[in-house]
Design a protein around this motif. Sequence first.
Motif, PDB file in Angstrom:
ATOM      1  N   ALA A 113     -21.226  38.220 -12.379  1.00 31.45           N
ATOM      2  CA  ALA A 113     -20.939  39.031 -11.196  1.00 31.45           C
ATOM      3  C   ALA A 113     -21.953  38.765 -10.082  1.00 31.45           C
ATOM      4  O   ALA A 113     -21.586  38.753  -8.904  1.00 31.45           O
ATOM      5  CB  ALA A 113     -20.900  40.510 -11.554  1.00 31.45           C
ATOM      6  N   VAL A 147     -16.448  41.995  -5.215  1.00 34.64           N
ATOM      7  CA  VAL A 147     -16.648  41.835  -6.651  1.00 34.64           C
ATOM      8  C   VAL A 147     -16.986  43.191  -7.236  1.00 34.64           C
ATOM      9  O   VAL A 147     -17.971  43.813  -6.839  1.00 34.64           O
ATOM     10  CB  VAL A 147     -17.767  40.821  -6.972  1.00 34.64           C
ATOM     11  N   ASP A 150     -15.799  44.470 -13.183  1.00 33.84           N
ATOM     12  CA  ASP A 150     -15.047  43.595 -14.076  1.00 33.84           C
ATOM     13  C   ASP A 150     -13.867  42.914 -13.385  1.00 33.84           C
ATOM     14  O   ASP A 150     -12.916  42.509 -14.022  1.00 33.84           O
ATOM     15  CB  ASP A 150     -14.574  44.368 -15.303  1.00 33.84           C
ATOM     16  N   TYR A 151     -13.943  42.788 -12.064  1.00 32.59           N
ATOM     17  CA  TYR A 151     -12.858  42.142 -11.315  1.00 32.59           C
ATOM     18  C   TYR A 151     -13.403  41.557 -10.015  1.00 32.59           C
ATOM     19  O   TYR A 151     -14.534  41.839  -9.609  1.00 32.59           O
ATOM     20  CB  TYR A 151     -11.747  43.143 -10.977  1.00 32.59           C
ATOM     21  N   LEU A 176     -12.229  39.682 -14.338  1.00 30.37           N
ATOM     22  CA  LEU A 176     -13.186  38.640 -14.696  1.00 30.37           C
ATOM     23  C   LEU A 176     -12.862  38.033 -16.057  1.00 30.37           C
ATOM     24  O   LEU A 176     -13.153  36.865 -16.296  1.00 30.37           O
ATOM     25  CB  LEU A 176     -14.611  39.181 -14.670  1.00 30.37           C
TER      26      LEU A 176
END
Length: 194
Positions: A113, A147, A150-151, A176
């Motif tokens: 990330a 960001v 988790d995506y 992700l």
Amino acid sequence: MRWDALFDDLESQMAAGERLDLDSEITERARAEASAVELADRLRGSLGLAISVQLASGSTVEGTLSHAGSQALVLDEPRHQVLVPYASAVRYTGLSRLAVGEPSRVRQRLGLASALRALARDRAALAVIVSGGPTGETTFHGVIDRVGRDYLDLAVTGAGEERRAANVLQLATIPLSALAGIRSARTLGLPAHG
């Protein structure tokens, strides 16, 4: 009975037993040390080598390993760099047996990330490879807008187009966990390592 021969034989047997014990101890220590080695350590030990990474999506990326972080690596191809999350790789070829630990606590904490946020900040034009779908993977061109934990949100554009409001075809939210890789024509802005 020859006492010298008897003692020589006993001494030889003892020496052979000690060598076997020592060999066994060395083998056991090597196994214990190997069990503590992480994949990222092996990758850091292979910096500068030409390697191949097979992705879970079925494709393979090849290049010179230029970065090995805590959750992703970067391969230098002749015209691009490719960021590959470790979670999307199913096989590596060409790695050295050498393992190098990460001495920097800061780098240990920097994950995928963090790299993606740097790409979003730089407004880098990317080709984002996503696992899944009928062909095994799909490639979207665009710029990362945001960001999350988790995506990522990708402003999808045509290949080679700049991210302008008129060029954005859609906003794609990509987990992700589905990210197979990211290809960039420019340097990904990750710290050199090794």
